[in-house]
Design an enzyme around this catalytic site. Sequence first.
Site, mmCIF file in Angstrom:
data_model
loop_
_atom_site.group_PDB
_atom_site.id
_atom_site.type_symbol
_atom_site.label_atom_id
_atom_site.label_comp_id
_atom_site.label_asym_id
_atom_site.label_seq_id
_atom_site.Cartn_x
_atom_site.Cartn_y
_atom_site.Cartn_z
ATOM 1 N N PRO A 2 29.485 -5.092 -14.414
ATOM 2 C CA PRO A 2 29.701 -3.892 -14.745
ATOM 3 C C PRO A 2 28.706 -2.856 -14.311
ATOM 4 O O PRO A 2 27.569 -2.976 -14.339
ATOM 5 C CB PRO A 2 29.770 -3.608 -16.430
ATOM 6 C CG PRO A 2 29.758 -5.041 -16.823
ATOM 7 C CD PRO A 2 29.291 -5.904 -15.763
ATOM 8 N N GLU A 3 29.077 -1.626 -13.652
ATOM 9 C CA GLU A 3 28.373 -0.605 -13.061
ATOM 10 C C GLU A 3 28.596 0.653 -13.675
ATOM 11 O O GLU A 3 28.915 0.856 -14.907
ATOM 12 C CB GLU A 3 28.627 -0.561 -11.626
ATOM 13 C CG GLU A 3 28.437 -1.868 -10.915
ATOM 14 C CD GLU A 3 28.814 -1.706 -9.170
ATOM 15 O OE1 GLU A 3 28.612 -0.686 -8.466
ATOM 16 O OE2 GLU A 3 29.292 -2.938 -8.638
#
Length: 269
Positions: A2-3
């Site tokens: 996840p960014e």
Amino acid sequence: MPELPEMETYRTLLSQRILHTPIAAVQVEREKSINVPVPTFRDRVEGRTITGISRRAKHLLFHLDSGSVLLLHLMLGGWMFYGTEREKPDRTTQVVLSFGERSLYFIGLRLGYLHLHTTEETAERLSELGPEPIAPDFDAKVLGRLLTSKRTTLKQALTDQRTMAGIGNCYADELAFDAGILPTRRTNTLSAADHEKLFHSMRSVLAEAIRFGGYMENPLFPGDALTGGFDSRCKVYDRGGEPCLRCGSPLVQEELASRKVFYCLQCQE
């Protein structure tokens, strides 16, 4: 992993669902996913309420009414699900926060963690992170100074969390494509005009990704129609060998400093 857009999506959706509701129970299945003994963690978290959720880089911060903070980093393979025991995916959970009938399940925290800190400890843990690329005071000049200070490739600079915070493999490739610049370019070859293009691409790509719920496909809750909506809108990431959406040429997939990198030789230079 996840960014920034994925964690923003989690922040928004969870803020609508779990704030100001007492944490009725805490379950820890993997002690290595937390940073204090299980009894201490349970004693300091059970009965507390989450008064706010914020994001810093790829972290989520769950602010407890006691003043403590639950600092989350999902790392590679981590995700969350909010729902009933019957609804939850058939996956091993490492930590569970129960809010009555529904619980927040932390899944895949083999490399990730949910640590309990004071606000001072949290600030210290996050102190080495670079600036946020969507912050109001982040502009093309700031980006240019950051990139000029590096002696590496654009991809490596964008994904270095000490340079700027929140961008990872996916969005580094997506914004480089949007700007028409190869992610393999050395940062010291970029001009002020390149910095301007990258900045505007950074703002537009990240804003679009947030609006469409990021690229991770696992829904946060039953009926979640937002999470993962950007996956089908990715122009280059994870599309090696497929035709470029601009020119039709096969997209290149390579490895750069142990990271996958995707780009178009015709549309980027």
